[in-house]
Design a protein around this motif. Structure first.
Motif, PDB file in Angstrom:
ATOM      1  N   MET A  40       0.847  -1.192   0.000  1.00 54.65           N
ATOM      2  CA  MET A  40       0.000   0.000   0.000  1.00 54.65           C
ATOM      3  C   MET A  40       0.880   1.238   0.000  1.00 54.65           C
ATOM      4  O   MET A  40       1.807   1.349   0.794  1.00 54.65           O
ATOM      5  CB  MET A  40      -0.880  -0.029   1.254  1.00 54.65           C
ATOM      6  N   ILE A  41       0.576   2.156  -0.916  1.00 50.08           N
ATOM      7  CA  ILE A  41       1.335   3.396  -1.044  1.00 50.08           C
ATOM      8  C   ILE A  41       0.358   4.565  -0.938  1.00 50.08           C
ATOM      9  O   ILE A  41      -0.675   4.579  -1.608  1.00 50.08           O
ATOM     10  CB  ILE A  41       2.064   3.479  -2.410  1.00 50.08           C
ATOM     11  N   ARG A  42       0.709   5.535  -0.122  1.00 54.15           N
ATOM     12  CA  ARG A  42      -0.129   6.733  -0.022  1.00 54.15           C
ATOM     13  C   ARG A  42      -0.093   7.483  -1.360  1.00 54.15           C
ATOM     14  O   ARG A  42       0.930   7.469  -2.054  1.00 54.15           O
ATOM     15  CB  ARG A  42       0.366   7.613   1.120  1.00 54.15           C
ATOM     16  N   PRO A  43      -1.196   8.132  -1.732  1.00 54.43           N
ATOM     17  CA  PRO A  43      -1.297   8.754  -3.062  1.00 54.43           C
ATOM     18  C   PRO A  43      -0.145   9.677  -3.424  1.00 54.43           C
ATOM     19  O   PRO A  43       0.333   9.660  -4.563  1.00 54.43           O
ATOM     20  CB  PRO A  43      -2.624   9.524  -2.990  1.00 54.43           C
ATOM     21  N   LYS A  44       0.328  10.465  -2.503  1.00 53.55           N
ATOM     22  CA  LYS A  44       1.406  11.426  -2.774  1.00 53.55           C
ATOM     23  C   LYS A  44       2.704  10.742  -3.241  1.00 53.55           C
ATOM     24  O   LYS A  44       3.521  11.343  -3.936  1.00 53.55           O
ATOM     25  CB  LYS A  44       1.654  12.239  -1.504  1.00 53.55           C
ATOM     26  N   TRP A  45       2.892   9.466  -2.886  1.00 55.84           N
ATOM     27  CA  TRP A  45       4.140   8.766  -3.206  1.00 55.84           C
ATOM     28  C   TRP A  45       3.960   7.679  -4.267  1.00 55.84           C
ATOM     29  O   TRP A  45       4.876   6.895  -4.507  1.00 55.84           O
ATOM     30  CB  TRP A  45       4.750   8.172  -1.936  1.00 55.84           C
ATOM     31  N   ARG A  46       2.797   7.623  -4.892  1.00 54.43           N
ATOM     32  CA  ARG A  46       2.595   6.635  -5.956  1.00 54.43           C
ATOM     33  C   ARG A  46       3.392   7.048  -7.189  1.00 54.43           C
ATOM     34  O   ARG A  46       3.681   8.227  -7.399  1.00 54.43           O
ATOM     35  CB  ARG A  46       1.109   6.510  -6.284  1.00 54.43           C
ATOM     36  N   LYS A  47       3.740   6.053  -7.979  1.00 49.89           N
ATOM     37  CA  LYS A  47       4.495   6.251  -9.229  1.00 49.89           C
ATOM     38  C   LYS A  47       5.865   6.862  -8.984  1.00 49.89           C
ATOM     39  O   LYS A  47       6.372   7.620  -9.796  1.00 49.89           O
ATOM     40  CB  LYS A  47       3.684   7.069 -10.228  1.00 49.89           C
ATOM     41  N   THR A  48       6.469   6.515  -7.854  1.00 51.40           N
ATOM     42  CA  THR A  48       7.812   7.001  -7.527  1.00 51.40           C
ATOM     43  C   THR A  48       8.817   5.859  -7.425  1.00 51.40           C
ATOM     44  O   THR A  48       9.982   6.091  -7.134  1.00 51.40           O
ATOM     45  CB  THR A  48       7.823   7.763  -6.188  1.00 51.40           C
ATOM     46  N   GLY A  49       8.351   4.609  -7.596  1.00 56.73           N
ATOM     47  CA  GLY A  49       9.223   3.452  -7.413  1.00 56.73           C
ATOM     48  C   GLY A  49       9.195   2.917  -5.991  1.00 56.73           C
ATOM     49  O   GLY A  49       9.815   1.897  -5.698  1.00 56.73           O
ATOM     50  N   THR A  50       8.480   3.578  -5.111  1.00 52.22           N
ATOM     51  CA  THR A  50       8.423   3.165  -3.711  1.00 52.22           C
ATOM     52  C   THR A  50       7.794   1.783  -3.562  1.00 52.22           C
ATOM     53  O   THR A  50       8.263   0.973  -2.764  1.00 52.22           O
ATOM     54  CB  THR A  50       7.666   4.211  -2.872  1.00 52.22           C
ATOM     55  N   GLY A  51       6.738   1.509  -4.313  1.00 56.24           N
ATOM     56  CA  GLY A  51       6.088   0.189  -4.238  1.00 56.24           C
ATOM     57  C   GLY A  51       7.046  -0.925  -4.593  1.00 56.24           C
ATOM     58  O   GLY A  51       7.119  -1.948  -3.906  1.00 56.24           O
ATOM     59  N   GLU A  52       7.815  -0.738  -5.642  1.00 48.63           N
ATOM     60  CA  GLU A  52       8.772  -1.758  -6.056  1.00 48.63           C
ATOM     61  C   GLU A  52       9.856  -1.943  -4.997  1.00 48.63           C
ATOM     62  O   GLU A  52      10.246  -3.078  -4.697  1.00 48.63           O
ATOM     63  CB  GLU A  52       9.402  -1.381  -7.395  1.00 48.63           C
TER      64      GLU A  52
END
Length: 188
Positions: free
Chosen positions: A107-119
């Protein structure tokens, strides 16, 4: 205004079963932000039960990403009970080593989505797992999420509806010895 972030500042912290009380509220807060528009859904309202269920497993493992002291997302799961690998019903020939890590949440908070954090969270959680496989469920109403897991090496093997009010999830398996070679820079 769109906000662009880099993951260079994201610190990944590892937690286990004994840390659940310390991190429980953080997990609930991230979930509330990530699903802010869907909190009326009864299934989403049961998230605290899922946190307690998974966190109650002695092998529970969690990675939380922090931007300074602000939690940005998490990934968690636990080893499956040997002999109770429910995903077996979806494969014709189970592998010789069916030890499984149940990857429960990313789960990633919206502000940090599409930053590579999930991977990064995914890789940190499963990177050193001793199990042969990882299994997860993906809501088929989110095809981009399923495609992301496919880019990370997961293969859809069937569908499963674990609860009467849950979606009929896609069942996805990953051979963990291939997990690191499947990383190709895609971001979540």
């Amino acid at each position: 205004m769109e906000h662009t972030l880099t993951t260079a500042t994201i610190e990944l912290r590892h937690y286990g079963h004994d840390d659940l009380q310390q991190i429980r509220q953080t997990l609930l807060d991230v979930h509330a932000d990530a699903y802010a528009d869907e909190m009326e859904d009864e299934f989403n309202q049961r998230f605290p039960w899922f946190v307690d269920h998974w966190g109650g497993h002695p092998g529970f493992s969690c990675v939380i990403g922090y931007d300074e002291d602000e939690p940005v997302g998490f990934a968690y799961g636990a080893p499956a009970t040997p002999g109770r690998e429910w995903w077996r019903e979806h494969v014709s020939q189970p592998p010789a080593d069916s030890s499984t890590f149940s990857f429960s949440e990313l789960m990633i908070r919206p502000k940090w989505r599409k930053t590579g954090t999930g991977e990064r969270l995914h890789a940190a959680l499963i990177g050193a797992r001793p199990e042969a496989l990882a299994v997860l469920l993906v809501d088929p109403d989110h095809p981009k999420v399923q495609a992301l897991y496919e880019r990370w090496g997961y293969e859809k093997v069937g569908n499963r509806q674990p609860f009467p009010d849950s979606p009929n999830f896609s069942v996805m398996l990953l051979q963990l010895h291939l997990a690191t070679s499947g990383q190709n820079g895609d971001t979540a």
